[in-house]
Scaffold this motif. Structure first.
Motif, short mmCIF file in Angstrom:
data_model
loop_
_atom_site.label_atom_id
_atom_site.label_comp_id
_atom_site.label_asym_id
_atom_site.label_seq_id
_atom_site.Cartn_x
_atom_site.Cartn_y
_atom_site.Cartn_z
N VAL A 145 0.86 -1.18 0.00
CA VAL A 145 0.00 0.00 0.00
C VAL A 145 0.90 1.24 0.00
N PRO A 146 0.79 2.09 -1.03
CA PRO A 146 1.58 3.34 -0.99
C PRO A 146 1.23 4.11 0.28
N VAL A 147 2.24 4.70 0.93
CA VAL A 147 1.99 5.29 2.25
C VAL A 147 0.96 6.41 2.16
N ARG A 148 0.89 7.10 1.03
CA ARG A 148 -0.10 8.19 0.92
C ARG A 148 -1.53 7.64 0.88
N GLU A 149 -1.68 6.32 0.63
CA GLU A 149 -3.01 5.71 0.67
C GLU A 149 -3.23 4.90 1.94
N PHE A 150 -2.17 4.74 2.73
CA PHE A 150 -2.27 3.89 3.94
C PHE A 150 -3.07 4.58 5.04
N PHE A 151 -2.88 5.89 5.18
CA PHE A 151 -3.59 6.62 6.24
C PHE A 151 -4.92 7.12 5.69
N ILE A 152 -6.01 6.80 6.39
CA ILE A 152 -7.34 7.06 5.85
C ILE A 152 -8.05 8.14 6.66
N ASP A 153 -7.95 8.08 7.98
CA ASP A 153 -8.68 9.03 8.81
C ASP A 153 -8.00 9.04 10.18
N TRP A 154 -8.55 9.80 11.12
CA TRP A 154 -7.98 9.82 12.47
C TRP A 154 -7.82 8.38 12.97
N PHE A 155 -6.64 7.97 13.31
CA PHE A 155 -6.37 6.64 13.88
C PHE A 155 -6.94 5.51 13.01
N THR A 156 -7.06 5.75 11.72
CA THR A 156 -7.63 4.74 10.83
C THR A 156 -6.72 4.54 9.63
N THR A 157 -6.40 3.27 9.36
CA THR A 157 -5.49 2.95 8.26
C THR A 157 -6.16 1.99 7.29
N ALA A 158 -5.43 1.67 6.23
CA ALA A 158 -5.93 0.72 5.24
C ALA A 158 -5.87 -0.73 5.74
N LEU A 159 -5.35 -0.95 6.96
CA LEU A 159 -5.25 -2.33 7.47
C LEU A 159 -6.66 -2.92 7.64
N GLU A 160 -6.83 -4.15 7.16
CA GLU A 160 -8.10 -4.85 7.33
C GLU A 160 -7.99 -5.82 8.50
N PRO A 161 -9.12 -6.30 9.01
CA PRO A 161 -9.05 -7.23 10.15
C PRO A 161 -8.11 -8.40 9.83
N GLY A 162 -7.26 -8.72 10.79
CA GLY A 162 -6.33 -9.83 10.60
C GLY A 162 -5.04 -9.44 9.91
N GLU A 163 -4.97 -8.20 9.42
CA GLU A 163 -3.75 -7.76 8.73
C GLU A 163 -2.82 -7.02 9.69
N ILE A 164 -1.53 -7.19 9.47
CA ILE A 164 -0.54 -6.38 10.20
C ILE A 164 0.46 -5.81 9.21
N VAL A 165 1.14 -4.76 9.65
CA VAL A 165 2.24 -4.21 8.85
C VAL A 165 3.42 -5.16 9.00
N VAL A 166 4.03 -5.55 7.90
CA VAL A 166 5.23 -6.39 7.99
C VAL A 166 6.50 -5.61 7.68
N GLY A 167 6.35 -4.46 7.05
CA GLY A 167 7.55 -3.67 6.78
C GLY A 167 7.22 -2.44 5.95
N VAL A 168 8.24 -1.62 5.77
CA VAL A 168 8.09 -0.39 5.00
C VAL A 168 9.24 -0.33 4.01
N LYS A 169 8.90 -0.11 2.74
CA LYS A 169 9.95 -0.02 1.72
C LYS A 169 10.15 1.44 1.34
N ILE A 170 11.40 1.85 1.43
CA ILE A 170 11.75 3.23 1.09
C ILE A 170 12.52 3.20 -0.23
N PRO A 171 12.07 3.97 -1.23
CA PRO A 171 12.78 3.95 -2.51
C PRO A 171 14.26 4.30 -2.33
N LYS A 172 15.07 3.77 -3.21
CA LYS A 172 16.52 4.00 -3.16
C LYS A 172 16.80 5.49 -2.92
#
Lengths: 279, 162
Positions: A145-172
């Motif tokens: 999920v591109p980070v600009r789409e990950f944050f949706i609202d106050w304390f609300t993210t694109a994570l769905e039930p059962g999902e966790i963040v496994v890492g963050v990729k930063i472009p070179k």
């Protein structure tokens, strides 16, 4: 620990299985936020799945194409002191160095911070300024999920039930400057307002504002203006665009009106600081 | 009924077995089970730093660390660090500089300062302020605390210089 309501799996697949099987269980990593919320009586999870023993979530790795992958369980202090976050990617370590104090930076993790999505946090705008990608996983799938789409609202993210963040990729990282300017009541507090900025050596700018709405404020138009011109007039125009997109609250840290005044002024200062600190 | 689980960890070098609930913190374990009351319960929110302890040698907040997640870990509280020369230098410097008012923040300040001096034996005043920025002194006695840490750093380096 049979019968314990705290699960401590060693494999990511086990953790995702546990979270799928036990919908009331909450994942916990550093605990810096979740345990504080438990202490305050805000939440009372019946079971927790600790992610602290999972090797797959640790470490900062340079990928073959030069992108940098930060595991979800990497602590803020490790990111603050990682010398591989150079050039424009310096905004991520600069932001990490300003989170809370040393002991909390030794506990809190980037995955936990992103999942909590407090708008006063330092990582969300910093990661927007480098166009990071958040990798999330559940028992059944893994997605980016591109980070600009990950944050949706106050304390609300694109994570769905059962999902966790496994890492963050930063472009070179590219040559240039990345910096994070934060205005807070005291060092380490949540931001009243913050500016995350990356300025590549070729002049390309990415900017994100923190603390002034439900999620980081970004604007392709503001980035385009600042990429082509860095005069006071241009900064003023970009600042006006970002301020118009903001949606700050009145809270104990500052009024909404005060935050709107801060945005263009802090943007001006961040761009001046970047120009003064050509690495 | 609250489920209590046996957890085993090393506290100040002593193997400790305790039955704790899911929501019990390391601070509850050290204070209320082990009666080690040097770590203080201030905000209980991870903000004030009065509960700072070392876990596997690294300073953390005991009040927001789950006791059950410390299974197999090595925890040091202020009570277990008095033999370390750097801590002794800090204690003397705190006394000599008058770096106390009510004393509630002192054990957290000492542990944060110890962690700093272990990594950076000759910090600048700004380094000290940054390292202690997560530890609040409600009496606002910061100036003398910073002076004490700098003074301890000098004393250690004098001792180490032949």
């Amino acid at each position: 620990m049979a019968g314990s309501p705290l699960f401590r799996p060693r494999l990511l697949a086990e953790a995702l299985e546990l979270l799928a099987e036990t919908p009331d269980a909450r994942p916990i990593s550093g605990g810096a936020t979740l345990v504080a919320m438990i202490n305050a009586g805000l939440v009372a999870p019946p079971a927790l799945v600790s992610l602290t023993r999972i090797e797959e979530l640790r470490g900062v790795n340079i990928l073959e194409n030069g992108d940098i992958f930060i595991g979800a369980a990497v602590k803020h202090n490790a990111i603050a002191t990682d010398g591989r976050l150079t050039g424009t990617a310096g905004v991520v370590s600069h932001a990490a160095s300003q989170i809370a104090g040393t002991a909390v930076r030794n506990m809190g993790t980037i995955g936990g911070a992103l999942s909590h999505a407090d708008p006063g946090q330092d990582f969300p705008p910093a990661l927007c300024a480098v166009d990071a990608v958040v990798e999330v996983a559940s028992k059944d799938r893994r997605r980016k999920v591109p980070v600009r789409e990950f944050f949706i609202d106050w304390f609300t993210t694109a994570l769905e039930p059962g999902e966790i963040v496994v890492g963050v990729k930063i472009p070179k990282p590219v040559p240039g400057v990345g910096l994070y300017l934060k205005h807070a009541r005291v060092s380490g507090d949540f931001a009243i307002a913050s500016v995350a900025l990356s300025v590549a050596a070729d002049g390309q700018v990415r900017v994100a504002i923190g603390g002034c709405g439900p999620k980081p404020i970004t604007s392709g138009d503001a980035d385009a203006i600042l990429s082509s011109e860095k005069s006071r007039v241009a900064i003023g125009r970009a600042g006006d665009i970002l301020t118009a997109l903001s949606n700050p609250l009145d809270d104990v840290r500052g009024s909404a009106a005060y935050r709107r005044l801060l945005i263009p002024r802090m943007l001006q200062r961040a761009i001046e600081d970047a120009a003064a600190s050509k690495h | 009924m609250t489920v209590r689980t046996l957890t085993t960890l090393q506290i100040n070098g002593v193997q400790t077995d305790a039955r704790v609930a899911l929501s019990d913190t390391l601070l509850t374990l050290v204070r209320d089970h082990c009666y080690l009351t040097g770590a203080k319960r201030g905000c209980n929110q991870g903000v004030c730093g009065a509960c700072t302890v070392l876990t596997d040698g690294v300073p953390v907040r005991a009040c927001i660390t789950l006791a059950l997640d410390c299974d197999d870990k090595q925890v040091s509280t202020i009570e277990g660090l008095g033999e370390e020369p750097t801590m002794q230098a800090l204690q003397h410097a705190f006394i000599n500089c008058g770096a106390f008012q009510c004393g509630f923040c002192t054990s957290g300040m000492l542990i944060a300062a110890l962690a700093l001096l272990r990594n950076n034996p000759r910090p600048s005043a700004d380094d000290v302020r940054y390292a202690l920025s997560g530890n609040l002194c409600r009496c606002t006695g910061y100036k003398k605390i910073v002076e004490a840490v700098l003074s301890a750093s000098e004393a250690i380096s004098d001792r180490n210089t032949p």
